[in-house]
Design an enzyme around this catalytic site. Structure first.
Site, short mmCIF file in Angstrom:
data_model
loop_
_atom_site.label_atom_id
_atom_site.label_comp_id
_atom_site.label_asym_id
_atom_site.label_seq_id
_atom_site.Cartn_x
_atom_site.Cartn_y
_atom_site.Cartn_z
N CYS A 134 -17.73 6.35 -121.34
CA CYS A 134 -17.40 4.96 -120.50
C CYS A 134 -18.52 4.88 -119.56
O CYS A 134 -18.32 5.54 -118.45
CB CYS A 134 -16.14 5.33 -120.05
SG CYS A 134 -15.61 3.90 -118.80
N CYS A 137 -17.10 3.78 -116.27
CA CYS A 137 -16.44 4.76 -115.49
C CYS A 137 -17.35 5.70 -114.67
O CYS A 137 -17.01 6.05 -113.56
CB CYS A 137 -15.35 5.61 -116.19
SG CYS A 137 -14.61 4.65 -117.51
N ASP A 138 -18.38 6.13 -115.47
CA ASP A 138 -19.00 7.38 -114.99
C ASP A 138 -20.55 7.10 -114.62
O ASP A 138 -21.33 8.04 -114.17
CB ASP A 138 -18.92 8.28 -116.26
CG ASP A 138 -17.69 8.96 -116.41
OD1 ASP A 138 -16.95 9.05 -115.51
OD2 ASP A 138 -17.53 9.20 -117.71
#
Ligand code: NDP
Length: 306
Positions: A134, A137-138
């Site tokens: 992701c 997300c990261d």
């Protein structure tokens, strides 16, 4: 044992839309959001192709609004994950991870799909230490660093362009000599100067040390093996439908996607309907998931009133 007329499993666009329609149809829906409230869309940033938002919309805001809309219309939206199912006879029995046992007259499965990994031991070893599925997300953790994205589909191109805005350099590791992505996404990649596409390459190993990922060992189709130095290794090679809990009763295809009847959301089990990515190997868009959630609620309403 709690009795529910319409139980919806899954808190993505399909589940929330089903809850909106089921509330308005007065079939008292109860929705369990699962492990990822908001669904896969919350792993992206701005959604530009959801109609009604001329300037695009932030994904998390869109999902929060869908949820609030369902709640305002009367849906009982709950945190919790379905961990047991018995669809052998109606009412269907569903067990939630907090111990709640439910008897449902109708069930709408909207559990979505999750990211695929390559299956390399080194990939597993460094998961959460530089290996991620992701980017949105990261990606933040890799600002001004070098990263790689595996895959050549729309997701890979989208994630690579997103990461290119944060990182110094983004490699795309593509196993063929063409992208699978739409032309528009390919153009975005091509016009982003800090993305380098490594065609015809497969990952042999993710390299790293005690602090996490330091590189990847790649193999070209011609057998050449070479290393790249990276801090982050992002997977964008597709998804697996989350149908396992229901698969003993509900018919699925070879990849695990739930099979629905023609243009309806009906599964092979009467009273069980499926919506969203768990039954859609083809389109997998927020808008198509939402539309199929609408269909599932209308199908459940009709079934209950028959
Ligand atoms: P896709 O299945 O479309 O693409 C997967 C990519 O990963 C392909 O390039 C595939 O290669 C590659 N791949 C698969 N397995 C491996 C492996 N083991 N090793 C290396 N590479 C591998 O998945 P996406 O998640 O990209 O997209 C899913 C759906 O969602 C699509 O319909 C897409 O159009 C849609 N989507 C739309 C978006 C939008 O419109 N904004 C954004 C994101 C997704 P190969 O081509 O060789 O099979």
């Amino acid at each position: 044992m709690e009795k529910v007329q319409c139980l919806i499993i899954g808190g993505g666009p399909a589940g929330y839309t089903a809850a909106i329609y089921a509330s308005r149809a007065a079939i008292a829906p109860v929705l369990y959001e699962g492990l990822e409230p908001g669904g896969q869309l919350t792993t992206t940033t701005v959604v530009e192709n959801y109609p009604g938002f001329a300037g695009g919309v932030e994904a998390t805001a869109l999902m929060n609004d869908m949820r609030e809309q369902a709640v305002r219309l009367g849906a009982d939206v709950r945190r919790g994950v379905a961990v047991k199912a018995d669809l052998g006879s109606r009412p269907f029995h569903i067990g939630i991870d907090d111990g709640t046992e439910i008897e449902a007259e109708t069930l709408i499965i909207a559990t979505g799909a999750t990211a695929r990994y390559l299956g390399l031991p080194s990939e597993l070893k460094f998961r959460g230490m530089g290996v991620s599925a992701c980017a949105t997300c990261d990606g933040f953790f890799y600002r001004k660093k070098d990263v790689a994205v595996v895959g050549g589909g729309d997701t890979a191109c989208e994630e690579a362009t997103y990461l290119a805005g944060l990182c110094r350099k983004v490699y795309m590791i593509v196993r063929r000599d063409v992208f699978r992505a739409s032309v528009a996404m390919q153009e975005k990649v091509k016009s982003t100067p800090n993305i380098e596409v490594l065609w015809n390459c497969n990952t042999r190993e993710v390299l790293g040390d005690a602090n996490g990922v330091t590189g990847a060992r790649l193999e070209r189709k011609d057998g050449t093996v070479f290393d790249i130095a990276i801090d982050g290794f992002f997977l964008a090679i597709g998804h697996n439908p989350q149908s396992a809990l229901f698969a003993p009763w509900v018919k699925t295809d070879a990849e695990g996607y739930i099979v629905t009847d023609g243009r309806t959301s009906a599964t092979n089990v009467e009273g069980v309907f499926a919506a969203g990515d768990v039954q859609d190997p083809r389109y997998r868009q927020a808008i198509t998931a939402a539309a199929s959630g609408c269909r599932a609620a209308l199908d459940a309403e009709k079934f209950l009133k028959q």
